[in-house]
Design a protein around this motif. Sequence first.
Motif, PDB file in Angstrom:
ATOM      1  N   ALA A   1      28.322  42.198  43.239  1.00  0.00           N
ATOM      2  CA  ALA A   1      29.782  42.265  43.116  1.00  0.00           C
ATOM      3  C   ALA A   1      30.434  41.002  43.659  1.00  0.00           C
ATOM      4  O   ALA A   1      31.402  40.487  43.076  1.00  0.00           O
ATOM      5  CB  ALA A   1      30.311  43.495  43.848  1.00  0.00           C
ATOM      6  N   GLU A   2      29.891  40.476  44.756  1.00  0.00           N
ATOM      7  CA  GLU A   2      30.453  39.256  45.346  1.00  0.00           C
ATOM      8  C   GLU A   2      30.253  38.053  44.423  1.00  0.00           C
ATOM      9  O   GLU A   2      31.167  37.246  44.229  1.00  0.00           O
ATOM     10  CB  GLU A   2      29.806  38.999  46.709  1.00  0.00           C
ATOM     11  CG  GLU A   2      30.504  37.903  47.484  1.00  0.00           C
ATOM     12  CD  GLU A   2      29.970  37.775  48.904  1.00  0.00           C
ATOM     13  OE1 GLU A   2      30.044  36.656  49.441  1.00  0.00           O
ATOM     14  OE2 GLU A   2      29.488  38.781  49.456  1.00  0.00           O
TER      15      GLU A   2
ATOM     16  N   ARG B   1      44.347  40.508  34.801  1.00  0.00           N
ATOM     17  CA  ARG B   1      42.997  39.934  34.911  1.00  0.00           C
ATOM     18  C   ARG B   1      42.110  40.433  33.769  1.00  0.00           C
ATOM     19  O   ARG B   1      41.342  39.668  33.203  1.00  0.00           O
ATOM     20  CB  ARG B   1      42.391  40.294  36.270  1.00  0.00           C
ATOM     21  CG  ARG B   1      41.069  39.571  36.562  1.00  0.00           C
ATOM     22  CD  ARG B   1      40.586  39.911  37.958  1.00  0.00           C
ATOM     23  NE  ARG B   1      39.297  39.336  38.266  1.00  0.00           N
ATOM     24  CZ  ARG B   1      39.110  38.145  38.798  1.00  0.00           C
ATOM     25  NH1 ARG B   1      40.142  37.373  39.059  1.00  0.00           N
ATOM     26  NH2 ARG B   1      37.886  37.704  39.072  1.00  0.00           N
TER      27      ARG B   1
ATOM     28  N   ASP C   1      36.391  34.198  39.182  1.00  0.00           N
ATOM     29  CA  ASP C   1      37.502  33.344  39.624  1.00  0.00           C
ATOM     30  C   ASP C   1      37.340  31.934  39.068  1.00  0.00           C
ATOM     31  O   ASP C   1      38.304  31.319  38.596  1.00  0.00           O
ATOM     32  CB  ASP C   1      37.572  33.299  41.156  1.00  0.00           C
ATOM     33  CG  ASP C   1      38.087  34.605  41.763  1.00  0.00           C
ATOM     34  OD1 ASP C   1      38.677  35.421  41.011  1.00  0.00           O
ATOM     35  OD2 ASP C   1      37.890  34.815  42.974  1.00  0.00           O
TER      36      ASP C   1
ATOM     37  N   GLN D   1      32.643  38.357  41.468  1.00  0.00           N
ATOM     38  CA  GLN D   1      34.014  38.024  41.864  1.00  0.00           C
ATOM     39  C   GLN D   1      34.213  36.510  41.949  1.00  0.00           C
ATOM     40  O   GLN D   1      35.179  35.965  41.399  1.00  0.00           O
ATOM     41  CB  GLN D   1      34.327  38.666  43.219  1.00  0.00           C
ATOM     42  CG  GLN D   1      35.736  38.387  43.743  1.00  0.00           C
ATOM     43  CD  GLN D   1      36.822  39.054  42.924  1.00  0.00           C
ATOM     44  OE1 GLN D   1      36.658  40.210  42.525  1.00  0.00           O
ATOM     45  NE2 GLN D   1      37.904  38.359  42.643  1.00  0.00           N
TER      46      GLN D   1
END
Length: 199
Positions: free
Chosen positions: A21-22, A110, A29, A25
């Motif tokens: 998940a990190e 988003r 971005d 993300q």
Amino acid sequence: MTESAGSVERLWDRTRRSVQAEIIQVAMDLFLRKGFEQTTIDEIVAAAGVSRRSLFRYFGTKEDIVLGGLADEGTRVSAELAKRPDDEDLWTALRSAILAVEDTDADDERTLAVARMMYGNPSLRARSIEKHLRWQSDLVPEVRRRLGPPEETADLRAAAVVASAITCLDVAGEAWTRAGADQPLAVYFTRALDAVHRR
């Protein structure tokens, strides 16, 4: 499996999901700021603080960072379809099952930006279609059961229905994106399904 082994496995799964998940993300971005093609793997690993080897342990390709979970959603759609009443119209049941896995808590702005990136990039679009098609094996058995006889054509009919629904979802998503998300995706998906099965 012992209780302690199960606990270690659950901890590993949680850690893995957290790291994935990190990375997603951080990468998203970068993709949304710089563009998918313009963002390199080296930039992603530097921003995420992981090695290239670690990144490719979690994701097979750069496209998988954007679309990695899409193939797995087929299992969720199948579970939702199995919950629908047996006497419900098949297309209505499929529509409800597919929309049930939509992330209603997602940031619309988003989500639209990601959709524009996906539909505007040939490699992402192709990968998206490929992952959606993996839903076939998840959904065909339940659709086949609902269709019933004749047995000799059940597999063909079930595969055709599922493929049609998946294609409707794809074209609905593209139309929704082109329109700037002026209405919920469900509206576009319903219109696409109606065009196919109410003729």
